[in-house]
Design a protein around this motif. Structure first.
Motif, PDB file in Angstrom:
ATOM      1  N   HIS A  36      26.418  48.416  50.210  1.00 56.13           N
ATOM      2  CA  HIS A  36      27.673  47.741  49.859  1.00 56.13           C
ATOM      3  C   HIS A  36      27.530  47.064  48.498  1.00 56.13           C
ATOM      4  O   HIS A  36      26.636  46.243  48.295  1.00 56.13           O
ATOM      5  N   ARG A  37      28.408  47.415  47.616  1.00 55.22           N
ATOM      6  CA  ARG A  37      28.323  46.871  46.260  1.00 55.22           C
ATOM      7  C   ARG A  37      29.675  46.305  45.863  1.00 55.22           C
ATOM      8  O   ARG A  37      30.682  46.997  45.939  1.00 55.22           O
ATOM      9  N   ILE A  38      29.690  45.045  45.460  1.00 49.33           N
ATOM     10  CA  ILE A  38      30.927  44.400  45.002  1.00 49.33           C
ATOM     11  C   ILE A  38      31.060  44.627  43.502  1.00 49.33           C
ATOM     12  O   ILE A  38      30.138  44.355  42.730  1.00 49.33           O
ATOM     13  N   MET A  39      32.202  45.126  43.101  1.00 52.65           N
ATOM     14  CA  MET A  39      32.462  45.372  41.698  1.00 52.65           C
ATOM     15  C   MET A  39      33.245  44.202  41.115  1.00 52.65           C
ATOM     16  O   MET A  39      33.762  43.351  41.839  1.00 52.65           O
ATOM     17  N   GLY A  40      33.388  44.188  39.786  1.00 57.48           N
ATOM     18  CA  GLY A  40      34.187  43.154  39.154  1.00 57.48           C
ATOM     19  C   GLY A  40      33.727  42.831  37.751  1.00 57.48           C
ATOM     20  O   GLY A  40      32.747  43.383  37.248  1.00 57.48           O
ATOM     21  N   THR A  41      34.422  41.895  37.123  1.00 59.26           N
ATOM     22  CA  THR A  41      34.106  41.526  35.752  1.00 59.26           C
ATOM     23  C   THR A  41      34.714  40.163  35.426  1.00 59.26           C
ATOM     24  O   THR A  41      35.530  39.635  36.190  1.00 59.26           O
ATOM     25  N   ILE A  42      34.326  39.591  34.301  1.00 57.19           N
ATOM     26  CA  ILE A  42      34.986  38.411  33.753  1.00 57.19           C
ATOM     27  C   ILE A  42      36.088  38.923  32.828  1.00 57.19           C
ATOM     28  O   ILE A  42      35.813  39.654  31.876  1.00 57.19           O
ATOM     29  N   VAL A  43      37.329  38.559  33.094  1.00 58.46           N
ATOM     30  CA  VAL A  43      38.464  39.185  32.417  1.00 58.46           C
ATOM     31  C   VAL A  43      39.051  38.378  31.259  1.00 58.46           C
ATOM     32  O   VAL A  43      39.961  38.844  30.582  1.00 58.46           O
ATOM     33  N   ASN A 389      39.815  36.373  41.625  1.00 56.71           N
ATOM     34  CA  ASN A 389      40.620  37.149  42.568  1.00 56.71           C
ATOM     35  C   ASN A 389      39.728  38.141  43.293  1.00 56.71           C
ATOM     36  O   ASN A 389      39.086  38.988  42.665  1.00 56.71           O
ATOM     37  N   LEU A 390      39.685  37.993  44.618  1.00 54.26           N
ATOM     38  CA  LEU A 390      38.801  38.761  45.482  1.00 54.26           C
ATOM     39  C   LEU A 390      39.621  39.765  46.281  1.00 54.26           C
ATOM     40  O   LEU A 390      40.450  39.371  47.120  1.00 54.26           O
ATOM     41  N   SER A 391      39.416  41.049  46.031  1.00 58.65           N
ATOM     42  CA  SER A 391      40.073  42.089  46.820  1.00 58.65           C
ATOM     43  C   SER A 391      39.276  42.299  48.099  1.00 58.65           C
ATOM     44  O   SER A 391      38.075  42.575  48.046  1.00 58.65           O
ATOM     45  N   VAL A 392      39.938  42.154  49.255  1.00 63.32           N
ATOM     46  CA  VAL A 392      39.240  42.249  50.549  1.00 63.32           C
ATOM     47  C   VAL A 392      39.899  43.311  51.424  1.00 63.32           C
ATOM     48  O   VAL A 392      41.112  43.557  51.330  1.00 63.32           O
ATOM     49  N   ASP A 393      39.090  43.949  52.282  1.00 65.20           N
ATOM     50  CA  ASP A 393      39.642  44.964  53.177  1.00 65.20           C
ATOM     51  C   ASP A 393      40.356  44.347  54.368  1.00 65.20           C
ATOM     52  O   ASP A 393      41.121  45.012  55.058  1.00 65.20           O
ATOM     53  N   SER A 432      44.033  42.497  51.309  1.00 63.77           N
ATOM     54  CA  SER A 432      44.682  41.408  50.587  1.00 63.77           C
ATOM     55  C   SER A 432      43.856  41.049  49.356  1.00 63.77           C
ATOM     56  O   SER A 432      42.762  41.582  49.134  1.00 63.77           O
ATOM     57  N   VAL A 433      44.414  40.156  48.562  1.00 59.07           N
ATOM     58  CA  VAL A 433      43.683  39.554  47.442  1.00 59.07           C
ATOM     59  C   VAL A 433      43.647  38.058  47.693  1.00 59.07           C
ATOM     60  O   VAL A 433      44.685  37.429  47.914  1.00 59.07           O
ATOM     61  N   LEU A 434      42.450  37.496  47.709  1.00 58.13           N
ATOM     62  CA  LEU A 434      42.265  36.057  47.873  1.00 58.13           C
ATOM     63  C   LEU A 434      42.059  35.448  46.497  1.00 58.13           C
ATOM     64  O   LEU A 434      41.165  35.876  45.748  1.00 58.13           O
ATOM     65  N   THR A 435      42.888  34.478  46.135  1.00 57.55           N
ATOM     66  CA  THR A 435      42.751  33.810  44.838  1.00 57.55           C
ATOM     67  C   THR A 435      42.017  32.501  45.044  1.00 57.55           C
ATOM     68  O   THR A 435      42.497  31.598  45.725  1.00 57.55           O
ATOM     69  N   LYS A 477      30.777  41.405  53.179  1.00 57.21           N
ATOM     70  CA  LYS A 477      31.091  42.802  53.494  1.00 57.21           C
ATOM     71  C   LYS A 477      32.587  43.079  53.470  1.00 57.21           C
ATOM     72  O   LYS A 477      33.007  44.239  53.479  1.00 57.21           O
ATOM     73  N   ARG A 478      33.413  42.027  53.421  1.00 55.92           N
ATOM     74  CA  ARG A 478      34.874  42.192  53.353  1.00 55.92           C
ATOM     75  C   ARG A 478      35.329  42.454  51.917  1.00 55.92           C
ATOM     76  O   ARG A 478      36.390  43.023  51.694  1.00 55.92           O
ATOM     77  N   ILE A 479      34.531  42.004  50.940  1.00 52.42           N
ATOM     78  CA  ILE A 479      34.962  42.016  49.535  1.00 52.42           C
ATOM     79  C   ILE A 479      34.654  43.352  48.876  1.00 52.42           C
ATOM     80  O   ILE A 479      33.544  43.867  48.974  1.00 52.42           O
ATOM     81  N   GLN A 480      35.638  43.888  48.182  1.00 51.67           N
ATOM     82  CA  GLN A 480      35.465  45.122  47.418  1.00 51.67           C
ATOM     83  C   GLN A 480      35.295  44.837  45.928  1.00 51.67           C
ATOM     84  O   GLN A 480      34.570  45.542  45.231  1.00 51.67           O
ATOM     85  N   ASN A 481      35.989  43.798  45.442  1.00 49.15           N
ATOM     86  CA  ASN A 481      36.017  43.538  44.003  1.00 49.15           C
ATOM     87  C   ASN A 481      36.251  42.045  43.756  1.00 49.15           C
ATOM     88  O   ASN A 481      37.003  41.404  44.489  1.00 49.15           O
TER      89      ASN A 481
END
Length: 547
Positions: A36-43, A389-393, A432-435, A477-481
């Protein structure tokens, strides 16, 4: 004999492979965990480019600057946050359209920007608007113009589109190992914390009904409509923490709640903001007959919804990815002012000519861009913030009441998270997306900013996970990004003396053909104040003879 040895080796090989397969299956959870790998960046924002204004040699006109008189615009609005957009919105409403808004980022909106991914929309900052009171005439009118407020009842009270009122359940707090309703960590009804909560509510009721010697309410929005009674204004000279202690309050639960509240609106702790502004937080907005807060207005994209209402009629007037480096007064016979700009995309500097300017940039930039020598804006304090912002399944649950719009963890350094899909009417949604918000309220903001600049995305991710795992052990494990935005100068901090010490009035004084409009002039960074500041600056521009 040789054939037998061959079969023996074959059996050993088979058993070895079989053993490895069984081990892999038995350790499947271990294997999947590391897959399981969480992706993302500083935007953003674009701090490196913004820091050009601190380097004087980059702000001196040079030979590669193009003087294009064809680019002359009667009015330039510097800054595309809510105040700048408001100025453009009200110029347009008045029938005046010879203006341009200059914005550094790739999207306007400032602290009220928003984003969108395949799951839906989410905020990058401000995420709600309290129902405005009677004094907030301009805000109510704006909401009415944009069909957010759809009428009035028999008592003359506003009626809002129900889709924009925060759905139940609205808020919860993780306290004593489970999720509880509301945001106050009171515990049992007869606990010392619950008793002090009731005592504090009664205390606030007294202040909410307080009328100053000048006949005005003690606390109001817009802030300048508040009473100027000297006895009330004394509260602006001391810290909120000091004042609350003097009133006899003492439970750690109440102090945590008050600290959370002022960090949420002002980015500062109880030890760094004034007592006046601390009381203003609780007393300035309308409540129901029981003294409870009215239902908030909110949208999946937060105040990005309001930003778009301001932006839509003037979109063609907004020029993004443009750094304002310098304002040059008395430029020529053809133009009162020139604005030197820099494009981080092309690397070019340009001069834009105009007759009037609305300065809707933060006040700390004035010494660089306007070359102020008087120190009017020197020493102002700005609170750093982080928004992720956390994208979750699946929306995380936990013991106690179900997920709410606002979810806060007691004694967390963060402000918790909101569920961006809470207002979504589609049934059966799990993704959902958790802010997630964190306001750095410490007194040493410079040290915080330096640390922010050194912190990697990976380190921010680990910090966020560590915090959320207190309430949601399975959150990783819920977080995708996870995408992260750090604001080094997110909002002005209302330290003692800022609101009523005379500085705001000085910051508001216009120069010839140049008018100020940022919410800094109010001492707090909220939508209502920024809207009023932009409106007032627009009308100052319209009143100038050449227009």
């Amino acid at each position: 004999m040789q054939e037998e040895d061959s079969k023996s080796i074959s059996r050993k090989s088979f058993l070895t492979v079989l053993g490895l397969c069984i081990s892999a299956l038995a350790g499947g959870a271990w294997f999947l965990k590391f897959r399981h790998r969480i992706m993302g960046t500083i935007v953003g924002p674009n701090g490196n480019v913004a820091h050009r204004i601190r380097n004087n040699k980059d702000a001196v006109p040079s030979s590669n600057i193009h003087l294009a008189t064809s680019e002359k615009t009667k009015v330039l609005i510097l800054g595309g946050g809510i105040a700048g957009l408001s100025a453009g919105y009200y110029l347009h409403k008045a029938g005046f359209n010879d203006f341009k808004i200059l914005e550094l980022e790739n999207e306007s909106g400032g602290n009220s920007r928003s984003g969108t991914n395949r799951i839906g929309s989410y905020p990058w900052g401000a995420h709600y608007l309290p129902q405005p009171g009677e004094e907030a005439v301009l805000v109510r009118k704006f909401l009415e113009e944009n069909r957010i407020m759809i009428g009035k009842d028999k008592q003359g009270k506003p009626i809002y589109n129900e889709r924009y009122l925060c759905f139940d359940p609205e808020e919860r707090i993780f306290h004593q190992g489970r999720w509880n309703e509301g945001l106050f960590p009171s515990g049992s009804p007869d606990s010392s914390a619950a008793n002090e909560e009731r005592k504090f509510k009664k205390f606030i009721q007294g202040w909410r009904s307080k009328i100053g010697k000048d006949g005005k309410k003690a606390f109001s929005i817009p802030i300048d409509l508040s009473s100027r009674d000297p006895e009330i204004l004394k509260l602006d000279t001391i810290h909120f923490f000091e004042y609350i202690k003097e009133q006899g309050f003492q439970t750690k639960e109440l102090f945590w709640f008050l600290d959370y509240s002022v960090r949420d609106d002002f980015g500062g702790s109880m030890e760094t903001v004034s007592a006046w502004i601390g009381l203003h937080y609780f007393c300035s907005r309308p409540v129901d007959a029981n003294g409870e807060d009215l239902t908030l207005l909110t949208w999946p994209e937060g105040n990005g919804f309001l930003t778009e209402k301001l932006r839509a009629p003037i979109r063609s007037k907004i020029q993004t990815e443009t750094l304002v480096e310098k304002v040059i007064p008395n430029f020529s016979k053809e133009a009162n002012l020139a604005v030197q700009t820099y494009s981080p995309v092309s690397g070019e500097q340009k001069l834009l000519l105009c007759d009037s300017i609305v300065y809707a940039l933060p006040s700390f930039t004035r010494k660089y861009i306007l070359g102020e020598k008087t120190g009017i804006a020197e020493g102002l304090t700005y609170s750093p913030w982080l928004v992720a912002n956390l994208s979750v399944d699946k929306i995380p649950t936990g013991k106690g009441i179900p997920p709410c719009w606002d979810n806060v963890i007691y004694q967390s350094p963060s402000l918790g998270y909101i569920v961006s899909t809470h207002q979504d009417l589609r049934a059966g949604r799990e993704e959902s997306v958790l802010t997630y918000y964190q306001a750095f309220g410490a007194a040493d903001t410079l040290a915080t900013r330096k640390k922010m600049m050194r912190t990697s995305w990976s380190d921010w991710k680990e910090s966020i996970l560590f915090d959320l795992k207190k309430a949601h052990p399975d959150i990783e494990k819920r977080i995708q990004n996870i995408d992260i935005m750090t604001y080094a100068h997110a909002m002005i901090r209302p330290v003692p003396g800022l609101i009523w010490g005379g500085r705001r009035e000085k910051l508001s004084i216009s120069y010839p053909n140049l008018h100020f409009a940022h919410s800094d002039l109010s001492g707090i960074s909220i939508f209502e104040e920024a809207l009023v500041r932009g409106h007032d600056a627009a009308h100052k521009v319209l009143g100038e003879q050449k227009l």
